[in-house]
Motif scaffolding. Structure first.
Motif, short mmCIF file in Angstrom:
data_model
loop_
_atom_site.label_atom_id
_atom_site.label_comp_id
_atom_site.label_asym_id
_atom_site.label_seq_id
_atom_site.Cartn_x
_atom_site.Cartn_y
_atom_site.Cartn_z
N ASN A 72 0.83 -1.20 0.00
CA ASN A 72 0.00 0.00 0.00
C ASN A 72 0.88 1.26 0.00
O ASN A 72 1.86 1.34 0.74
CB ASN A 72 -0.84 -0.05 1.28
CG ASN A 72 -2.00 0.94 1.31
OD1 ASN A 72 -1.98 1.93 0.62
ND2 ASN A 72 -2.98 0.64 2.14
N HIS A 74 -0.90 4.47 0.06
CA HIS A 74 -1.76 5.57 0.49
C HIS A 74 -1.05 6.33 1.61
O HIS A 74 -0.31 5.72 2.40
CB HIS A 74 -3.09 5.00 0.99
CG HIS A 74 -4.14 6.05 1.19
ND1 HIS A 74 -4.19 6.84 2.32
CD2 HIS A 74 -5.19 6.43 0.42
CE1 HIS A 74 -5.21 7.65 2.24
NE2 HIS A 74 -5.83 7.44 1.10
N ALA A 77 -0.90 4.80 4.87
CA ALA A 77 -0.13 3.56 5.00
C ALA A 77 1.36 3.84 5.18
O ALA A 77 2.15 2.90 5.31
CB ALA A 77 -0.34 2.69 3.77
N ARG A 100 0.68 2.02 -6.08
CA ARG A 100 1.00 0.88 -5.21
C ARG A 100 2.34 0.32 -5.63
O ARG A 100 2.85 0.61 -6.72
CB ARG A 100 -0.10 -0.19 -5.28
CG ARG A 100 -1.38 0.26 -4.62
CD ARG A 100 -2.44 -0.82 -4.58
NE ARG A 100 -3.70 -0.23 -4.11
CZ ARG A 100 -4.87 -0.81 -4.21
NH1 ARG A 100 -4.98 -2.01 -4.74
NH2 ARG A 100 -5.96 -0.20 -3.76
N ARG A 117 -1.77 -4.82 0.17
CA ARG A 117 -2.97 -4.30 -0.50
C ARG A 117 -3.37 -5.25 -1.63
O ARG A 117 -2.72 -6.25 -1.89
CB ARG A 117 -2.69 -2.88 -1.01
CG ARG A 117 -3.91 -2.01 -1.21
CD ARG A 117 -4.68 -1.73 0.08
NE ARG A 117 -5.72 -0.72 -0.15
CZ ARG A 117 -6.94 -0.99 -0.54
NH1 ARG A 117 -7.32 -2.22 -0.77
NH2 ARG A 117 -7.82 -0.01 -0.71
N SER A 118 -4.42 -4.90 -2.33
CA SER A 118 -5.04 -5.82 -3.27
C SER A 118 -4.34 -5.87 -4.62
O SER A 118 -3.66 -4.93 -5.03
CB SER A 118 -6.52 -5.47 -3.46
OG SER A 118 -6.67 -4.17 -3.94
N PRO A 174 -8.44 -0.05 5.02
CA PRO A 174 -7.64 -1.16 4.47
C PRO A 174 -6.13 -0.92 4.51
O PRO A 174 -5.40 -1.49 3.70
CB PRO A 174 -8.13 -1.21 3.02
CG PRO A 174 -8.35 0.25 2.68
CD PRO A 174 -8.88 0.87 3.94
N HIS A 175 -5.69 -0.10 5.45
CA HIS A 175 -4.28 0.29 5.50
C HIS A 175 -3.54 -0.40 6.65
O HIS A 175 -2.54 0.14 7.13
CB HIS A 175 -4.18 1.81 5.66
CG HIS A 175 -5.03 2.59 4.71
ND1 HIS A 175 -4.88 2.53 3.35
CD2 HIS A 175 -6.09 3.43 4.93
CE1 HIS A 175 -5.78 3.32 2.77
NE2 HIS A 175 -6.52 3.86 3.71
#
Length: 345
Positions: A72, A74, A77, A100, A117-118, A174-175
């Motif tokens: 991640n 962000h 993050a 990312r 992350r995804s 989600p971080h």
């Protein structure tokens, strides 16, 4: 900081109402003073073996499989864990202006890495070039289909949240998804994957070739991703002979150790980007080749990149360009005009 830090700091003031260039200068200086002394890279030819993705000499032949982790980037993050241990990091847009990382680990194993992350389809493509064991937490519809079809050996936090993947209490989802290297190994064992085959080696310069590198001076440069929070500044440290990385005007450091992320090669490549759905997901052409820049030893050369068996490889004057032994960061951008440096014509 110097010119580009000032540019980025000004943008941050305008868009976020924040700021203090003087504070940033002080913090960067303090970080540098605290930096653990970097071990001198031993010339590859002085030791019997080299790590395949760094070219750094080693006494024993490495048989470890590469591990790729989607990390991640962000602002919530940052700072991340484990990126300073990665041999190669690909930085690429996900949705919007958010980037990312696809971090490739082989010569070093991070104690912990994340936030995880995804996955996206092109993240899997980047990891496949190193025959990596692929780690992500979540996926786009296209990536999910690829993972379920077994395109790459993988474990995913969607199936192992709370077991192999742990949630940190100091950050919000989600971080906040992290995985230890110990749990990466456990995940491979659980799925029956082998972790004892090293990737094919990259091409590296000898010590003499690295010291004799020619190119346009480029001790500072900027890579733009469309938002001050994700725009980058790289600054060359002549004493350490490595580049420092700044993201959103703050230097990139490891969360736990506070060590700086120090880089020997920065490859910036232009690839065609196309939005493919209402969520803003992208399709990125990672196969056609194109323009780029290779920054090494405070200098830059224009290159052409090619995709060779899934890897992004630089070419100069028709010949494959070697990397300086050490760590490499690959920035994938929609346009080469997103790169700025003083000596650029």
């Amino acid at each position: 900081m110097k010119k580009w830090i000032a540019v980025l700091a000004a943008a941050m003031v305008i868009t976020a109402g924040c700021s203090s260039k003087e504070t940033e200068k002080k913090e960067a200086t303090e970080h540098k003073e605290k930096q653990v002394e970097v071990d001198e890279v031993v010339a590859p030819e002085e030791l019997p073996y080299q790590f395949p993705l760094t070219g750094v000499g080693t006494d024993e032949e490495s048989s470890d499989r590469a591990v790729a982790v989607v990390v991640n980037n962000h602002p919530k993050a940052r700072p991340q864990s484990g990126l300073n241990n990665a041999d190669i990091v690909h930085e690429v847009l996900a949705e919007g202006d958010v980037t990312r990382f696809v971090a490739i680990f082989q010569s070093e194993q991070p104690e912990k890495v994340g936030p995880v992350r995804s996955a996206r389809e092109y993240f899997i493509g980047l990891a496949s070039g190193f025959d990596s064991f692929f780690i992500a937490h979540g996926y786009s519809p296209e990536a999910k289909d690829m993972l379920e079809r077994g395109v790459i050996d993988n474990i995913n936090g969607m199936q192992y949240d709370g077991t192999l993947f742990k949630r940190a209490d100091f950050r919000k989802a989600p971080h906040n998804s992290y995985i230890t290297y110990e749990n990466i190994v456990k995940g491979a064992e659980k799925k029956g994957y082998e972790l004892d085959k090293a990737p094919a080696p990259a091409v590296f310069l000898s010590s003499e070739e690295a010291e004799g590198l020619e190119g346009t001076p480029a001790e500072e440069f900027m890579v733009k991703y469309g938002s001050p929070s994700f725009d980058l500044i790289y600054e060359y440290d002549a004493e350490q002979q490595k580049y420092h990385r700044f993201n959103g005007s703050e230097e990139s450091v490891d969360l736990e150790s506070k060590d700086h992320i120090l880089l020997d090669n920065i490859l910036v490549v232009q690839m065609d980007h196309r939005i493919i759905d209402n969520a803003g997901r992208r399709e990125i052409d990672m196969k056609s080749g194109g323009k780029g820049y290779l920054f090494q030893k405070g200098k830059v050369n224009e290159i052409q990149w090619k995709n060779e068996a899934g890897r992004i490889v630089p070419y100069k004057d028709g010949a494959r360009a070697g990397f300086v032994p050490g760590k490499t960061w690959i920035n994938i951008v929609p346009s080469i005009s997103d790169v700025s440096f003083d000596s650029q014509p």
